[in-house]
Design an enzyme around this catalytic site. Structure first.
Site, PDB file in Angstrom:
ATOM      1  N   LEU A 183      -3.811   1.275  -0.802  1.00 36.98           N
ATOM      2  CA  LEU A 183      -3.410   0.025  -0.258  1.00 36.98           C
ATOM      3  C   LEU A 183      -3.330  -0.828  -1.380  1.00 36.98           C
ATOM      4  O   LEU A 183      -3.141  -0.813  -2.678  1.00 36.98           O
ATOM      5  CB  LEU A 183      -5.485   0.018  -0.203  1.00 36.98           C
ATOM      6  CG  LEU A 183      -6.745   0.416   1.104  1.00 36.98           C
ATOM      7  CD1 LEU A 183      -7.669   0.536   0.213  1.00 36.98           C
ATOM      8  CD2 LEU A 183      -6.003   0.140   1.955  1.00 36.98           C
ATOM      9  N   ASP A 184      -2.462  -2.288  -0.780  1.00 35.07           N
ATOM     10  CA  ASP A 184      -2.084  -2.658  -1.365  1.00 35.07           C
ATOM     11  C   ASP A 184      -3.199  -4.045  -2.428  1.00 35.07           C
ATOM     12  O   ASP A 184      -3.980  -3.893  -1.678  1.00 35.07           O
ATOM     13  CB  ASP A 184      -1.502  -4.313  -0.219  1.00 35.07           C
ATOM     14  CG  ASP A 184       0.077  -3.810   0.212  1.00 35.07           C
ATOM     15  OD1 ASP A 184       0.243  -3.130  -0.096  1.00 35.07           O
ATOM     16  OD2 ASP A 184      -0.089  -4.179   1.736  1.00 35.07           O
TER      17      ASP A 184
END
Length: 297
Positions: free
Chosen positions: A38-39
């Site tokens: 996930l960013d």
């Protein structure tokens, strides 16, 4: 030794690797890894496998992912989210209707060839795209085949008459490797205006959802009661048919032997003493081992 999947509720502002590092320290465990980066500014479901469950990571990647988020028409950035540099702005004098936005989303549903954002971790010639971007080196971004199972508008869009921008909320269900940021940018291109993703939350991944997700602080506080935050390996294979092994069968399975089973399923989970010990796949008239999980307790 702990074996299973910790469904972490990743907060915004930290990396997926940060979460793995912190969980490793909390649990004092070496065999650990996450399934699906996930960013930093994206929150939500981050499944982390520990112990024997690390064998499942590749399979965990294969399951669909779901997201909810928001976007805005009237501005575009080089990263397709608010972290990037503004590269285009346009006043939205006539806001789009819900039907117009939905029609654009439908064009971005199904099997697609997607170009990843320049600010992404995709590698080209051994170098990540964001490294090329930071060094201002031109690079051709490779198209990736992805599957967008659904792309939906979740409520009526909101128009800001002062800023002349329009905001919208969406829900997406997609395959691995899909960049949701790109889908927001591409929606703007479909409608002929700049667009940027303004927020994103992953609501499910690897078969687990936000209802099962826990904060790292909760795990640390309840480390002596893993039943509250650890998903057993067996839960990942809930959709597979299960067969109970006799002691003689388990002895053969423990040695990795092929066996005959009284079933016709293509793939089965073999259970002994209440736990899945192996995944076997049918080949002709016999079943051969696909994955061994003998230490799953």
């Amino acid at each position: 030794m702990l074996n299973g999947i910790v469904v972490v509720n990743k907060p915004r502002g930290v990396t997926s690797s940060d979460c793995v590092y912190k969980l490793r320290k909390i649990l004092q465990i070496r065999k650990i890894g996450h399934a699906g980066t996930l960013d930093p500014e994206v929150n939500g479901v981050l499944p982390i496998a520990i112990g024997q469950a690390t064998k499942l990571i590749e399979l965990m990647h294969e399951k669909p992912k779901s997201y909810i988020g928001s976007g805005m028409f009237g501005r575009a950035t080089d990263s397709y989210d608010l972290d990037g540099k503004t590269i285009a702005e346009e006043k939205i004098n006539t806001p789009f209707t819900s039907n117009e936005i939905i029609a654009g989303m439908e064009k971005l549903t199904g099997k697609l060839e997607q170009v990843p954002p320049i600010y992404s971790a995709v590698r080209v010639n051994g170098k990540r795209l964001y490294e090329y971007a930071r060094e201002n080196i031109p690079v051709e971004r490779p198209k990736r085949k992805v599957n967008v199972y659904s792309y939906e508008l979740t409520q009526d869009p909101e128009y800001d008459p002062l800023e002349k921008t329009e905001s919208f909320n969406f829900a997406i269900r997609c395959s691995k490797g899909t960049y949701v940021r790109s889908l927001v940018n591409d929606l703007g291109e479909e409608l002929g205006v700049p667009a940027v993703m303004t927020s994103l939350t992953r609501t499910s991944s690897s078969g687990y959802d936000l209802n099962q997700a826990v904060d790292l602080e909760t795990i640390e506080a309840e480390i002596d009661t893993p039943g509250k935050w650890l998903q057993p390996i067996d839960s990942f294979f809930a959709e597979l048919p299960q067969l109970q092994l006799s002691p003689d069968q388990f002895k053969r399975v423990s040695n990795g032997a092929s066996i005959s089973l009284n079933t016709s399923y293509a793939k089965v989970a073999l259970v002994y003493n209440g736990h899945i010990k192996a995944i076997y796949r049918r080949q002709g008239k016999i079943y051969r081992p696909e994955m061994m999980l003998l230490k799953n307790e």
